[in-house]
Scaffold this motif. Structure first.
Motif, short mmCIF file in Angstrom:
data_model
loop_
_atom_site.label_atom_id
_atom_site.label_comp_id
_atom_site.label_asym_id
_atom_site.label_seq_id
_atom_site.Cartn_x
_atom_site.Cartn_y
_atom_site.Cartn_z
N ALA A 24 48.73 45.29 37.60
CA ALA A 24 49.67 46.26 38.17
C ALA A 24 48.97 47.02 39.28
CB ALA A 24 50.16 47.22 37.09
N GLU A 25 49.65 47.13 40.42
CA GLU A 25 49.05 47.80 41.57
C GLU A 25 48.76 49.26 41.24
OE1 GLU A 25 50.58 48.93 46.00
OE2 GLU A 25 50.75 46.81 45.43
N HIS A 62 36.26 35.33 39.81
CA HIS A 62 37.06 36.55 39.66
C HIS A 62 38.30 36.25 38.81
CE1 HIS A 62 38.37 40.55 40.43
NE2 HIS A 62 39.37 40.22 41.22
N ASP A 63 38.92 35.11 39.03
CA ASP A 63 40.06 34.70 38.20
C ASP A 63 39.66 34.61 36.73
OD1 ASP A 63 41.89 34.58 40.21
OD2 ASP A 63 42.16 32.40 40.18
N GLU A 64 38.49 34.02 36.45
CA GLU A 64 38.07 33.85 35.07
C GLU A 64 37.85 35.20 34.40
OE1 GLU A 64 38.02 31.14 33.26
OE2 GLU A 64 38.83 30.11 35.01
N ARG A 65 37.26 36.15 35.13
CA ARG A 65 37.06 37.48 34.54
C ARG A 65 38.40 38.14 34.25
NH1 ARG A 65 32.81 37.58 38.45
NH2 ARG A 65 34.16 38.61 39.97
N ARG A 66 39.35 38.02 35.18
CA ARG A 66 40.65 38.66 34.96
C ARG A 66 41.49 37.90 33.94
NH1 ARG A 66 44.20 39.08 38.54
NH2 ARG A 66 43.50 37.62 40.13
N ARG A 67 41.26 36.57 33.86
CA ARG A 67 42.01 35.78 32.87
C ARG A 67 41.64 36.23 31.45
NH1 ARG A 67 41.02 31.10 34.76
NH2 ARG A 67 43.02 30.86 35.83
N ALA A 68 40.34 36.50 31.23
CA ALA A 68 39.90 36.96 29.92
C ALA A 68 40.55 38.29 29.56
CB ALA A 68 38.38 37.09 29.89
N ALA A 69 40.64 39.19 30.54
CA ALA A 69 41.29 40.48 30.31
C ALA A 69 42.79 40.31 30.13
CB ALA A 69 40.99 41.44 31.46
N PHE A 70 43.37 39.39 30.90
CA PHE A 70 44.82 39.18 30.83
C PHE A 70 45.22 38.65 29.47
CE2 PHE A 70 48.37 36.14 31.37
CZ PHE A 70 49.36 37.03 31.75
N HIS A 71 44.42 37.74 28.89
CA HIS A 71 44.79 37.13 27.62
C HIS A 71 44.92 38.17 26.52
CE1 HIS A 71 45.36 34.01 24.69
NE2 HIS A 71 44.38 34.51 23.95
N ALA A 72 44.13 39.24 26.63
CA ALA A 72 44.22 40.28 25.61
C ALA A 72 45.58 40.96 25.59
CB ALA A 72 43.12 41.32 25.84
N MET A 95 43.82 53.81 31.11
CA MET A 95 43.85 54.64 32.30
C MET A 95 43.18 53.90 33.45
SD MET A 95 42.36 58.49 32.78
CE MET A 95 42.49 59.36 34.33
N ALA A 96 43.82 53.92 34.61
CA ALA A 96 43.31 53.18 35.76
C ALA A 96 42.03 53.84 36.28
CB ALA A 96 44.35 53.13 36.86
N ARG A 97 41.12 53.02 36.77
CA ARG A 97 39.93 53.53 37.44
C ARG A 97 40.34 54.03 38.82
NH1 ARG A 97 35.89 48.49 36.80
NH2 ARG A 97 34.26 50.03 37.31
N ASN A 140 43.72 45.34 43.02
CA ASN A 140 42.96 44.99 41.83
C ASN A 140 43.13 46.03 40.72
OD1 ASN A 140 41.11 42.43 41.99
ND2 ASN A 140 41.09 43.31 44.06
N GLY A 141 44.15 46.87 40.87
CA GLY A 141 44.54 47.75 39.77
C GLY A 141 43.93 49.13 39.77
N TRP A 142 43.13 49.49 40.79
CA TRP A 142 42.53 50.81 40.85
C TRP A 142 43.49 51.80 41.50
CZ3 TRP A 142 36.82 52.01 41.00
CH2 TRP A 142 36.06 50.99 40.39
N ASP A 143 43.44 53.04 41.06
CA ASP A 143 44.08 54.12 41.81
C ASP A 143 43.17 54.46 43.00
OD1 ASP A 143 46.17 54.25 40.03
OD2 ASP A 143 45.35 55.94 38.90
#
Length: 485
Positions: A62-63, A317-327, A1-3, A24-27
């Protein structure tokens, strides 16, 4: 669920915050009584969609969903964070906070105020600890700085929560040590602004000449090193102590008028406005914003390549999102690795993207994939890398100026020494090119192929396994000039 974040006040700053959170994916829920608020935010968001993704080397999330509401209570419902960006009237801000805290008790409220201290904002609140300053700089969706300033009533946990939310949307939270009017950035800007107005009023320089002095000289240094680091270099090998000894006496010279202010009257306003119109009146405001954004993207990307200044924030910021993206990469579909826009310098005489840029886009996709599996610059510095042994590009359609290109990558086959990939560059659902690559893992010192490191294979192998069940992409293995069918 989006924040979810709530944005109260949808002007230039509020719109920038909305874009920053959304991309950055928030509602985002917005309240602004201005009947033009939706149109204005749509214009800001359109610019942000063109600019912010160009700073990222990881696919954007996703926006989020943008909604507009008729009341503050509706906008803040379900929100974990509120960014208040209403007019700089303290009584209005107090009224807004009262409604927010009644509708959503305990919600964290950050203010975009340019000058009010947190203690000013908290007066009369039943929960002052949940109101804090988070002061940005325009354009909010590109510039990372957020000055976080609390009062003694804000707990360390509240400050840390604010800091973390700012990091989550790619910003650089600078926590102000002690409450101070106008914080750090605006204090500095006010001093420069006063001097500029005096030079303008005294006929020493025009608005354009003052801007030229900044953008052609020290502004470029400040953008990467700030003030003190710049002056340290000015001191030469002897460093800052030498600089202070050389230039310290100038502090007593009557160079500036920082304690004096030109009279603010119609004459001064007319002088500034008329010269500003002559300098920039040939551009519309949206055109100026796009020019500004394109220049900032280029500057910030240059800093990012060197992991310096604001570019370091983008990398982190890329590194933090890359870790989440890999999942989320093991769903058995090609990996979405990059999003790019066809820029003016990318096109040929026919208005189509030139051949070198198709290869550039494919390289961006490949580089993003290598970073994803840990074969990044640090890995290369350790003496190992993937070298491209073969490349085959097919041009299927035309990409034109302004179009957005999405790059996906499928691992056709991989082992401990080789990766066979198939990259598709598409505009929407329309493929414009494919690039097939064979890469060899190389011991750079020995100059020969060798197995990849275990920490790379542990990331690569699950992707290769997930992609093994995909159909072999159409066009794989084709030779130059081979007939279709």
């Amino acid at each position: 669920m989006a924040r979810k974040a709530a944005i109260i006040g949808g002007g230039v700053i509020g719109g920038g915050w909305a874009a920053r959170f959304l991309l950055n994916g928030w509602d985002v829920g917005v309240f602004d009584p201005d009947p033009e608020a939706e149109r204005k935010i749509a214009a800001v968001l359109a610019n942000a969609r063109l600019a912010l993704p160009a700073l990222s080397d990881v696919p954007m999330p996703a926006e989020g969903k943008l909604t507009f509401h008729g009341t503050i209570g509706e906008a803040v419902d379900g929100a974990e964070y509120v960014q208040e960006s209403v007019s700089e009237r303290i009584e209005l801000k107090h009224k807004v906070y009262a409604q927010l805290q009644q509708a959503n008790p305990g919600v964290l409220i950050g203010s975009s105020t340019s000058g009010f201290k947190a203690s000013d904002l908290q007066k009369g609140s039943p929960a002052p600890e949940n109101i804090i300053v988070a002061h940005p700089f325009n354009p909010v969706y590109l510039l990372p700085l957020s000055e976080v300033s609390g009062s003694p009533k804000n707990t360390p946990a509240t400050v840390e929560k604010t800091v973390q939310i700012m990091k989550d949307i790619g910003m650089f939270p600078l926590v102000i040590r002690h409450e101070i009017d106008a914080f750090i950035g605006n204090r500095f800007l006010e001093a420069v602004w006063r001097e500029a107005l005096w030079m303008l009023k005294d006929g020493i320089a025009t608005t354009e000449e003052i801007d030229d002095a900044i953008r052609m000289g020290f502004g470029l240094r400040w953008g990467q090193m700030g003030l003190f680091e710049t002056y340290r270099i000015a001191g030469g090998e002897a460093g800052m102590r030498h600089f202070m000894a050389q230039f310290g006496p100038a502090l007593k010279w009557p160079w500036t008028k920082l304690m004096d202010v030109p009279e603010f009257n119609d004459e001064l306003v007319d002088l500034v406005a008329s010269q500003s119109d002559a300098q920039s009146g040939m551009y519309g405001i949206r055109e100026l914003e796009r020019i500004r954004d394109q220049n900032l993207v280029g500057f910030l990307r240059s800093l990012k390549e060197r992991n310096w200044g604001a570019g370091k924030v983008l990398r982190e910021h890329d590194e933090r999102r890359r870790a989440a993206f890999h999942a989320g990469t093991l769903d058995g579909t090609p990996l979405k690795m990059a999003e790019m826009q066809v820029l003016p310098g990318w096109i040929d005489y026919n208005g189509h993207m030139t051949e070198s840029r198709y290869l550039f886009c494919a390289s961006e996709v490949c580089d993003a994939f290598l970073r994803l599996i840990g074969a990044d610059m640090d890995y290369v510095a350790g003496g190992h890398s993937y070298y491209t042994a073969e490349t085959h590009i097919r041009h299927l359609d035309e990409a034109k100026l302004g179009e957005r290109i999405t790059g996906t990558l499928q691992v056709v086959k991989a082992d401990e020494k080789r990766i066979h990939t198939f990259i598709t560059l598409a505009v929407g659902d329309r493929p414009v090119a494919t690039v097939e690559q064979m890469m060899l893992h190389v011991d750079m010192k020995a100059g020969k192929a060798c197995p990849a490191a275990p920490e790379v294979l542990v990331l690569l192998n699950p992707i290769a396994t997930a992609h093994a069940g995909l159909p072999v992409p159409e066009g794989t293995g084709r030779a130059v000039g081979q007939k279709k069918g």
